[in-house]
Design a protein around this motif. Structure first.
Motif, short mmCIF file in Angstrom:
data_model
loop_
_atom_site.label_atom_id
_atom_site.label_comp_id
_atom_site.label_asym_id
_atom_site.label_seq_id
_atom_site.Cartn_x
_atom_site.Cartn_y
_atom_site.Cartn_z
N ILE A 1 77.78 102.57 104.90
CA ILE A 1 76.76 102.55 103.86
C ILE A 1 75.46 102.07 104.50
CG2 ILE A 1 76.10 101.41 101.69
CD1 ILE A 1 79.12 101.23 101.09
N PRO A 2 74.29 102.59 104.08
CA PRO A 2 73.03 102.11 104.67
C PRO A 2 72.90 100.59 104.56
CG PRO A 2 72.64 104.04 103.33
CD PRO A 2 74.08 103.64 103.10
N TYR A 3 72.40 99.96 105.63
CA TYR A 3 72.26 98.50 105.64
C TYR A 3 71.14 98.08 104.69
CZ TYR A 3 68.07 98.77 108.60
OH TYR A 3 66.82 99.03 109.08
N ASP A 4 71.19 96.81 104.31
CA ASP A 4 70.04 96.25 103.62
C ASP A 4 69.69 94.92 104.26
OD1 ASP A 4 71.00 93.92 101.67
OD2 ASP A 4 72.44 95.54 101.42
N ALA A 5 68.41 94.61 104.22
CA ALA A 5 67.89 93.38 104.81
C ALA A 5 67.01 92.69 103.78
CB ALA A 5 67.08 93.69 106.07
N ARG A 6 67.01 91.36 103.83
CA ARG A 6 66.17 90.57 102.94
C ARG A 6 65.48 89.51 103.77
NH1 ARG A 6 69.81 90.02 97.42
NH2 ARG A 6 70.30 92.23 97.32
N LEU A 7 64.17 89.40 103.58
CA LEU A 7 63.38 88.42 104.30
C LEU A 7 62.61 87.58 103.31
CD1 LEU A 7 63.43 91.20 106.14
CD2 LEU A 7 61.98 89.83 107.59
N ARG A 8 62.44 86.30 103.64
CA ARG A 8 61.63 85.41 102.82
C ARG A 8 60.43 84.95 103.65
NH1 ARG A 8 64.81 81.18 99.80
NH2 ARG A 8 65.06 82.99 98.45
N PHE A 9 59.25 85.31 103.18
CA PHE A 9 57.99 84.93 103.81
C PHE A 9 57.37 83.80 103.01
CE2 PHE A 9 58.63 89.31 105.01
CZ PHE A 9 58.17 89.39 106.31
N THR A 10 56.64 82.91 103.68
CA THR A 10 55.93 81.85 102.98
C THR A 10 54.48 81.79 103.45
OG1 THR A 10 56.55 80.15 104.59
CG2 THR A 10 57.98 80.42 102.66
N ALA A 11 53.62 81.35 102.55
CA ALA A 11 52.22 81.10 102.87
C ALA A 11 51.77 79.90 102.05
CB ALA A 11 51.35 82.31 102.57
N GLY A 12 51.01 79.05 102.67
CA GLY A 12 50.49 77.86 101.99
C GLY A 12 49.00 77.76 102.25
N GLY A 13 48.52 76.54 102.23
CA GLY A 13 47.10 76.33 102.51
C GLY A 13 46.23 76.77 101.35
N SER A 14 45.25 77.59 101.65
CA SER A 14 44.26 77.98 100.65
C SER A 14 44.78 79.10 99.75
CB SER A 14 42.98 78.45 101.34
OG SER A 14 43.23 79.67 102.02
N ALA A 15 44.12 79.25 98.61
CA ALA A 15 44.45 80.34 97.70
C ALA A 15 44.18 81.69 98.37
CB ALA A 15 43.65 80.21 96.41
N ASP B 1 59.63 89.88 95.18
CA ASP B 1 59.33 88.93 94.12
C ASP B 1 58.84 87.65 94.77
OD1 ASP B 1 61.67 86.81 94.18
OD2 ASP B 1 62.65 88.77 94.33
N TYR B 2 58.12 86.85 94.01
CA TYR B 2 57.65 85.59 94.58
C TYR B 2 57.80 84.46 93.59
CZ TYR B 2 53.12 86.47 92.24
OH TYR B 2 52.13 86.73 91.33
N SER B 3 57.79 83.24 94.15
CA SER B 3 57.95 82.06 93.32
C SER B 3 57.19 80.89 93.93
CB SER B 3 59.44 81.70 93.19
OG SER B 3 59.96 81.33 94.45
N ARG B 4 56.87 79.96 93.06
CA ARG B 4 56.29 78.68 93.46
C ARG B 4 57.07 77.62 92.72
NH1 ARG B 4 49.85 79.58 93.08
NH2 ARG B 4 49.79 77.68 94.29
N ARG B 5 57.57 76.62 93.44
CA ARG B 5 58.40 75.59 92.84
C ARG B 5 57.80 74.22 93.10
NH1 ARG B 5 62.11 79.06 95.46
NH2 ARG B 5 63.35 80.24 93.99
N SER B 6 57.90 73.36 92.11
CA SER B 6 57.32 72.03 92.25
C SER B 6 58.03 71.22 93.33
CB SER B 6 57.37 71.28 90.92
OG SER B 6 58.71 71.11 90.50
N ASN B 7 59.34 71.44 93.52
CA ASN B 7 60.06 70.68 94.54
C ASN B 7 59.73 71.14 95.96
OD1 ASN B 7 61.42 73.10 94.24
ND2 ASN B 7 63.44 72.19 94.56
N GLU B 8 59.12 72.32 96.11
CA GLU B 8 58.70 72.81 97.43
C GLU B 8 57.20 72.66 97.64
OE1 GLU B 8 60.03 76.85 97.50
OE2 GLU B 8 62.12 76.30 97.81
N GLY B 9 56.51 72.20 96.62
CA GLY B 9 55.06 72.09 96.69
C GLY B 9 54.43 73.29 96.03
N MET B 10 53.60 73.06 95.05
CA MET B 10 53.00 74.16 94.30
C MET B 10 52.03 74.98 95.15
SD MET B 10 54.44 74.35 91.45
CE MET B 10 53.40 75.40 90.47
N GLY B 11 51.63 74.44 96.29
CA GLY B 11 50.73 75.18 97.18
C GLY B 11 51.46 76.12 98.12
N LEU B 12 52.80 76.14 98.06
CA LEU B 12 53.59 77.01 98.94
C LEU B 12 54.10 78.20 98.14
CD1 LEU B 12 54.88 77.40 101.75
CD2 LEU B 12 56.90 76.24 100.83
N LEU B 13 53.74 79.38 98.57
CA LEU B 13 54.17 80.62 97.93
C LEU B 13 55.29 81.23 98.76
CD1 LEU B 13 53.57 82.69 95.66
CD2 LEU B 13 51.98 83.77 97.24
#
Length: 164
Positions: free
Chosen positions: A69-83, A121-133
């Motif tokens: 079956i064709p493979y699938d991959a999932r990656l999680r990217f993060t960005a912080g700092g400025s808006a 999809d993206y999320s921002r969580r208070s336990n990870e810091g609201m400035g981290l996307l």
């Protein structure tokens, strides 16, 4: 002892290459990374095979034909700092998410060729810091079939009519 030295050397190279921005992780098109992010914090890869089953006499089943079956991959990217930094990451993802280009997922251990983005999809969580996307991107392998080339074909107008 040589094995430990090799592992320490690889770890040191990994730290140095990260410090100089030479980290090979990511989604690439033509050898160029397409997602602008501060970090890649997670990579998942899944390859599956399916085995067909069919019923035979007296309620028994028989298995045959294992298919990849064709493979699938999932990656999680993060960005912080400025808006603006977080917006640049989202814009780079949105620019490639809807197209039909074939991308490569690159990790230090393996390169997974010919895949396309099917979800993000993206999320921002208070336990990870609201400035981290954090953005999760899903990709699936796109298999390309070779097209058949015909040569020396006959013109159907030269054939006689067949009734039957």
């Amino acid at each position: 002892m040589a094995g430990i030295l090799e592992l320490l050397t690889r770890d040191a190279f990994g730290l140095l290459s990260s410090a100089f921005g030479l980290q090979p992780w990511g989604i690439y098109f033509g050898g160029v990374p397409v997602i602008i992010a501060d970090n890649i914090v997670e990579v998942q890869y899944r390859q599956q095979w399916s085995i067909s089953d069919f019923p035979v006499e007296q309620g028994a089943f028989q298995s045959y034909d294992k298919v990849q079956i064709p493979y699938d991959a999932r990656l999680r990217f993060t960005a912080g700092g400025s808006a603006a930094n977080r917006a640049a990451m989202l814009a780079s993802i949105a620019a490639v998410a809807g197209d039909t280009n074939l991308y490569d997922v690159v990790t230090p251990e393996a390169v997974y060729l010919s895949c396309n983005i099917t979800h993000y999809d993206y999320s921002r969580r208070s336990n990870e810091g609201m400035g981290l996307l954090s953005v999760d991107i899903w990709l699936i392998e796109v298999r390309q079939a070779a097209s058949a080339a015909m040569s020396n074909t006959q013109d159907p107008s030269g054939a006689s009519q067949v009734n039957g």
